[in-house]
Write an enzyme that holds these catalytic residues in place. Sequence first.
Site, mmCIF file in Angstrom:
data_model
loop_
_atom_site.group_PDB
_atom_site.id
_atom_site.type_symbol
_atom_site.label_atom_id
_atom_site.label_comp_id
_atom_site.label_asym_id
_atom_site.label_seq_id
_atom_site.Cartn_x
_atom_site.Cartn_y
_atom_site.Cartn_z
ATOM 1 N N LYS A 61 2.075 -3.983 6.525
ATOM 2 C CA LYS A 61 2.433 -3.862 5.100
ATOM 3 C C LYS A 61 3.952 -3.726 4.962
ATOM 4 C CE LYS A 61 -1.619 -4.124 3.163
ATOM 5 N NZ LYS A 61 -1.971 -5.413 2.551
ATOM 6 N N SER A 116 0.831 -1.200 0.000
ATOM 7 C CA SER A 116 0.000 0.000 0.000
ATOM 8 C C SER A 116 0.869 1.255 0.000
ATOM 9 C CB SER A 116 -0.854 -0.032 1.266
ATOM 10 O OG SER A 116 -1.389 1.228 1.552
ATOM 11 N N TYR A 130 -1.759 -1.738 11.178
ATOM 12 C CA TYR A 130 -2.086 -2.191 9.810
ATOM 13 C C TYR A 130 -0.973 -1.779 8.839
ATOM 14 C CZ TYR A 130 -3.782 -1.564 5.087
ATOM 15 O OH TYR A 130 -3.873 -1.553 3.714
#
Length: 338
Positions: free
Chosen positions: A152, A123, A148
């Site tokens: 990644k 992302s 979160y």
Amino acid sequence: MKKCVLVSGGAGFIGSHVTVELIAAGYDVVVADNMSNCDMTCFEGVKKITGREDIPFVKMDFCDMEAVRQLFAAYRIDAVIHFAAFKAVGESVEQPLKYYKNNLISFMNILESGCPNVLFSSSATVYGEPEKVPVTEQSPRQSATSPYGNTKQICEDILQDTVKASGGKLRGILLRYFNPIGAHPSALIGELPRGVPNNLVPFITQTAIGKRECLSIFGNDYPTADGTCLRDYIDIVDLAKAHVFAVRRMLDDKMEQGCEVYNIGTGRPVSVLELVNAFEKVNGLKLNYKFAPRRPGDVTAIWADPTLANEKLGWKAERSVEDTLKAAWAWEKHIAGK
Ligand code: UFG
């Protein structure tokens, strides 16, 4: 013989669109999902769009290594595209271990399977609040502002390290998505957020259909032309196609490095207000919205320099924001039965 791609998390928003494009490009696909954040709506939609009733579907959890072993024993898998992960930023702050356990263990289990080609869905969040925009793949990563986002970054590092240590046995691609939005033009698959949507476009469409009373635009005092944040909204079908180009590059042995990284965006910044106005205009409706305080953790402006993906993958975003917002609205009406 056709090459076979495993799509983990393939019943979800991005996974279902990728499955459609892989099948259209002539790949066999195995879809696996634990259904923790979706139902069968999108998988059923995929079967209708492709006209293929026989797409293998396996309900399983990638955190279960035994289940992963059985999956790889049952199918001859040439490449994996890994989507199976939790993705709610706020929830990850409240329940960090849920995110670290699920997102890291499932990915490590996939790497332990020994599959030689792995594509990881990363992302733009890895760039944090960039000093310079647009961001290239060389732009520095910033420390993550949520568990979160951290998963990644850690998964990116895990893939890079595992490729390095594999002595050429493993190839990896990291695709850094900007803001995926929209739905398939057929309106048979799209985003199905559970509860109150965190992301802008599902909140817009749910407000337009009457499920939400009012959209809050988080912040109109940012240092941008209209005071709202700038993002790079990428159409979900365009994004899905990028995966086909990336998988082909891996399977056709075209990679120049063991692990390659690509920004998947349009290169075009759009403000929140511009997006809201475009949604109203193309769909001929008025949206109830108000300005609200900034949302903690939001960056002011980020958009992609997609040159590398354009040149090396031969991929380019093609759909206009207008078409994408029409598709998002058609999907919302489809799921509301209107
Ligand atoms: N926004 C609103 N109102 C809403 C929802 C969003 O004004 O109800 C604004 C946000 O403030 C932001 C823009 O719309 O300016 C886009 O927000 P999204 O939540 O749709 O997307 P983000 O850019 O916040 O999300 C992206 C990725 C995530 C990633 C996150 C990191 O989609 O995967 O950046 O912060 F985790």
